[in-house]
Design a protein around this motif. Structure first.
Motif, PDB file in Angstrom:
ATOM      1  N   ARG A 105       4.521  42.027   9.292  1.00  0.00           N
ATOM      2  CA  ARG A 105       5.793  41.425   8.862  1.00  0.00           C
ATOM      3  C   ARG A 105       6.396  42.204   7.693  1.00  0.00           C
ATOM      4  N   VAL A 106       5.568  42.463   6.673  1.00  0.00           N
ATOM      5  CA  VAL A 106       6.074  43.152   5.478  1.00  0.00           C
ATOM      6  C   VAL A 106       6.620  44.537   5.844  1.00  0.00           C
ATOM      7  N   LEU A 107       5.844  45.285   6.612  1.00  0.00           N
ATOM      8  CA  LEU A 107       6.266  46.668   6.905  1.00  0.00           C
ATOM      9  C   LEU A 107       7.456  46.700   7.862  1.00  0.00           C
ATOM     10  N   SER A 108       7.520  45.741   8.789  1.00  0.00           N
ATOM     11  CA  SER A 108       8.687  45.741   9.694  1.00  0.00           C
ATOM     12  C   SER A 108       9.960  45.407   8.915  1.00  0.00           C
ATOM     13  N   ARG A 109       9.820  44.582   7.882  1.00  0.00           N
ATOM     14  CA  ARG A 109      10.987  44.287   7.034  1.00  0.00           C
ATOM     15  C   ARG A 109      11.328  45.490   6.162  1.00  0.00           C
ATOM     16  N   TRP A 110      10.297  46.102   5.630  1.00  0.00           N
ATOM     17  CA  TRP A 110      10.495  47.269   4.764  1.00  0.00           C
ATOM     18  C   TRP A 110      11.301  48.346   5.508  1.00  0.00           C
ATOM     19  N   GLU A 148      -1.423  40.329   0.051  1.00  0.00           N
ATOM     20  CA  GLU A 148      -0.962  39.333  -0.916  1.00  0.00           C
ATOM     21  C   GLU A 148       0.565  39.200  -0.891  1.00  0.00           C
ATOM     22  N   LEU A 149       1.233  40.338  -0.773  1.00  0.00           N
ATOM     23  CA  LEU A 149       2.693  40.318  -0.698  1.00  0.00           C
ATOM     24  C   LEU A 149       3.135  39.498   0.513  1.00  0.00           C
ATOM     25  N   GLY A 150       2.469  39.717   1.634  1.00  0.00           N
ATOM     26  CA  GLY A 150       2.810  38.978   2.849  1.00  0.00           C
ATOM     27  C   GLY A 150       2.497  37.498   2.726  1.00  0.00           C
ATOM     28  N   THR A 152       2.308  35.661  -0.139  1.00  0.00           N
ATOM     29  CA  THR A 152       2.930  34.903  -1.227  1.00  0.00           C
ATOM     30  C   THR A 152       4.456  35.059  -1.316  1.00  0.00           C
ATOM     31  N   LEU A 153       4.981  36.262  -1.137  1.00  0.00           N
ATOM     32  CA  LEU A 153       6.423  36.475  -1.315  1.00  0.00           C
ATOM     33  C   LEU A 153       7.140  36.731   0.005  1.00  0.00           C
ATOM     34  N   CYS A 154       6.590  37.632   0.792  1.00  0.00           N
ATOM     35  CA  CYS A 154       7.273  38.025   2.028  1.00  0.00           C
ATOM     36  C   CYS A 154       6.808  37.107   3.158  1.00  0.00           C
ATOM     37  N   SER A 158      10.834  32.283   4.561  1.00  0.00           N
ATOM     38  CA  SER A 158      11.682  32.388   3.367  1.00  0.00           C
ATOM     39  C   SER A 158      11.192  33.478   2.421  1.00  0.00           C
ATOM     40  N   PRO A 159      11.424  34.728   2.765  1.00  0.00           N
ATOM     41  CA  PRO A 159      11.005  35.827   1.891  1.00  0.00           C
ATOM     42  C   PRO A 159      11.711  35.749   0.534  1.00  0.00           C
ATOM     43  N   ALA A 160      10.905  35.867  -0.555  1.00  0.00           N
ATOM     44  CA  ALA A 160      11.461  35.750  -1.916  1.00  0.00           C
ATOM     45  C   ALA A 160      11.823  37.142  -2.440  1.00  0.00           C
ATOM     46  N   CYS A 161      12.854  37.728  -1.875  1.00  0.00           N
ATOM     47  CA  CYS A 161      13.209  39.121  -2.207  1.00  0.00           C
ATOM     48  C   CYS A 161      13.567  39.300  -3.683  1.00  0.00           C
ATOM     49  N   PRO A 165       8.385  42.866  -5.901  1.00  0.00           N
ATOM     50  CA  PRO A 165       8.311  44.122  -6.661  1.00  0.00           C
ATOM     51  C   PRO A 165       8.771  45.351  -5.866  1.00  0.00           C
ATOM     52  N   VAL A 166       8.900  45.237  -4.545  1.00  0.00           N
ATOM     53  CA  VAL A 166       9.314  46.421  -3.775  1.00  0.00           C
ATOM     54  C   VAL A 166      10.700  46.256  -3.157  1.00  0.00           C
ATOM     55  N   SER A 167      11.466  45.282  -3.660  1.00  0.00           N
ATOM     56  CA  SER A 167      12.757  45.002  -3.017  1.00  0.00           C
ATOM     57  C   SER A 167      13.713  46.200  -3.070  1.00  0.00           C
ATOM     58  N   ALA A 168      13.575  47.026  -4.105  1.00  0.00           N
ATOM     59  CA  ALA A 168      14.524  48.140  -4.246  1.00  0.00           C
ATOM     60  C   ALA A 168      14.465  49.098  -3.055  1.00  0.00           C
ATOM     61  N   GLY A 169      13.278  49.222  -2.434  1.00  0.00           N
ATOM     62  CA  GLY A 169      13.171  50.159  -1.307  1.00  0.00           C
ATOM     63  C   GLY A 169      13.162  49.478   0.047  1.00  0.00           C
ATOM     64  N   CYS A 170      13.397  48.167   0.072  1.00  0.00           N
ATOM     65  CA  CYS A 170      13.207  47.426   1.320  1.00  0.00           C
ATOM     66  C   CYS A 170      14.507  47.381   2.137  1.00  0.00           C
ATOM     67  N   ALA A 171      14.460  47.916   3.354  1.00  0.00           N
ATOM     68  CA  ALA A 171      15.667  48.017   4.182  1.00  0.00           C
ATOM     69  C   ALA A 171      16.188  46.645   4.610  1.00  0.00           C
ATOM     70  N   ALA A 172      15.269  45.722   4.946  1.00  0.00           N
ATOM     71  CA  ALA A 172      15.713  44.400   5.395  1.00  0.00           C
ATOM     72  C   ALA A 172      16.381  43.633   4.255  1.00  0.00           C
ATOM     73  N   ALA A 173      15.835  43.777   3.033  1.00  0.00           N
ATOM     74  CA  ALA A 173      16.446  43.113   1.881  1.00  0.00           C
ATOM     75  C   ALA A 173      17.823  43.709   1.620  1.00  0.00           C
ATOM     76  N   ALA A 174      17.951  45.018   1.776  1.00  0.00           N
ATOM     77  CA  ALA A 174      19.243  45.673   1.557  1.00  0.00           C
ATOM     78  C   ALA A 174      20.275  45.167   2.566  1.00  0.00           C
ATOM     79  N   GLU A 177      19.287  40.308   5.308  1.00  0.00           N
ATOM     80  CA  GLU A 177      18.771  39.368   6.315  1.00  0.00           C
ATOM     81  C   GLU A 177      17.291  39.644   6.617  1.00  0.00           C
ATOM     82  N   PRO A 178      16.441  39.525   5.586  1.00  0.00           N
ATOM     83  CA  PRO A 178      15.024  39.850   5.790  1.00  0.00           C
ATOM     84  C   PRO A 178      14.325  38.988   6.835  1.00  0.00           C
ATOM     85  N   ALA A 179      14.710  37.701   6.928  1.00  0.00           N
ATOM     86  CA  ALA A 179      13.980  36.809   7.833  1.00  0.00           C
ATOM     87  C   ALA A 179      14.270  37.118   9.306  1.00  0.00           C
TER      88      ALA A 179
HETATM   89  S1  SF4 Z   1      12.130  42.646  -0.440  1.00  0.00           S
HETATM   90 FE1  SF4 Z   1      11.995  40.759   0.697  1.00  0.00          FE
HETATM   91  S2  SF4 Z   1      11.774  41.368   2.827  1.00  0.00           S
HETATM   92 FE2  SF4 Z   1      11.364  43.175   1.593  1.00  0.00          FE
HETATM   93  S3  SF4 Z   1       9.152  43.182   1.346  1.00  0.00           S
HETATM   94 FE3  SF4 Z   1       9.992  42.103  -0.428  1.00  0.00          FE
HETATM   95  S4  SF4 Z   1       9.990  39.916   0.155  1.00  0.00           S
HETATM   96 FE4  SF4 Z   1       9.718  41.148   2.011  1.00  0.00          FE
END
Ligand code: SF4
Length: 308
Positions: A105-110, A148-150, A152-154, A158-161, A165-174, A177-179
């Motif tokens: 899940r985390v990497l597919s969102r990333w 742990e990221l998967g 607790t946060l991702c 309801s991903p808590a973007c 800590p890696v939201s800056a590089g995350c394509a789905a967050a950008a 629509e991460p979910a």
């Molecule tokens: S920014 Fe959001 S979607 Fe991307 S890894 Fe973090 S919690 Fe997941």
């Protein structure tokens, strides 16, 4: 134990398990019934069988020496690529990935991966990214951080973007629509099945007729009232049945509805239906000593309810 099962549930079983089987050798030499008894209530009993098969393999084939690499772990029965990667990276510091549902899940969102993760191409893309990422200096810490990221946060819905800590590089967050990720191929509908459970009882002793499932297959080796394909099969065993209504039990791929019937008239040795290896009369004081499924517990609870 943690596969498909929450930490809070496992906690109750973990300490008792280690007390009963403190070493690989003690697990390898235990009886299957003792192993299944310790596991009962946790579900997915194949895990308990695999754990013991793995212990036997380590004792008999590896002279008791626990493997230290993912490749070594993959030779142990019941250990797949995820478990092998998790053990090798966390316990032995090998730079190998461990890709479970959370990590997928985390990497597919990333990546904002527009391919189903349960398809070959999507899975290969994730595996290759995971392998590249695992090649860093602290493989064990990396594996645990991703898990742990998967967890607790991702999270799935309801991903808590904003806290991630890696939201800056995350394509789905950008994309905002991460979910929407991960994409999945359409799931197959569970199969519907129906069975008649026959609870035969001896009123004088309180004994119940239980049968043990074949070792292979669903709930292998567990004890229960015989589950029969038709009411005629139940009537073949006893002509006078009391009906206790229906209950529904959900397995991963099967929605099983069970009609519970009981009979007290027949104290002789009833037949062993197909799918079972043996049967016996079980006295009240013996009931907790035999490994049984949640379905069996539900049936026994239903049996105690007043007929209405
Ligand atoms: S920014 Fe959001 S979607 Fe991307 S890894 Fe973090 S919690 Fe997941």
């Amino acid at each position: 134990m943690l596969q498909q099962t929450r930490v809070e549930t496992v906690r109750r079983y973990w300490d008792l398990w280690l007390e009963t089987f403190p070493t690989v050798a003690s697990l390898a030499s235990a009886s299957t019934e003792a192993v299944l008894s310790q596991w009962q209530g946790l579900g997915y009993y194949r895990r308990a069988r695999n754990l013991q098969a793995g212990a036997i393999f380590i004792v008999e084939q590896l002279g008791g020496a626990i493997p230290t690499t993912a490749e070594g772990w993959k030779t142990v029965p019941g250990v797949g690529p995820y478990t092998a990667g998790a053990i090798a990276s966390i316990a032995f510091g090998e730079p190998v990935p461990a890709v479970d549902g959370n990590v997928l899940r985390v990497l597919s969102r990333w990546l904002a991966l527009e391919l189903p993760i349960d398809g070959k191409t999507g899975r290969t893309a994730i595996d290759s990214l995971a392998a590249d990422l695992a090649a860093g200096p602290r493989p064990g810490a990396w594996t645990q951080a991703l898990m742990e990221l998967g967890a607790t946060l991702c999270t799935p819905t309801s991903p808590a973007c904003l806290l991630c800590p890696v939201s800056a590089g995350c394509a789905a967050a950008a994309m905002g629509e991460p979910a929407r990720f991960p994409l999945k191929a359409k799931a197959k509908a569970p199969r519907e099945e129906h069975r008649f459970a026959l609870a035969l009882m001896q009123p004088e002793t309180g004994a119940e007729w239980w049968v043990q499932r074949d070792e292979q297959g669903l709930l292998g080796g567990l004890w229960e009232f015989p589950l029969l394909a038709s009411v005629e099969a139940a009537e073949d065993v006893s002509a006078s049945l009391t009906h206790h209504g229906d209950l529904l039990h959900i397995f991963t791929h099967i929605r099983l509805s069970v009609t519970l019937c009981s009979a007290t008239e027949d104290p002789t040795e009833p037949p062993i239906p197909v799918g079972y290896q043996t049967g016996r009369w079980v006295l009240p004081e013996e009931r907790e000593t035999l490994p049984q499924s949640r379905l069996m517990r539900k049936l026994r609870e239903r049996l105690l309810l007043p007929l209405g």
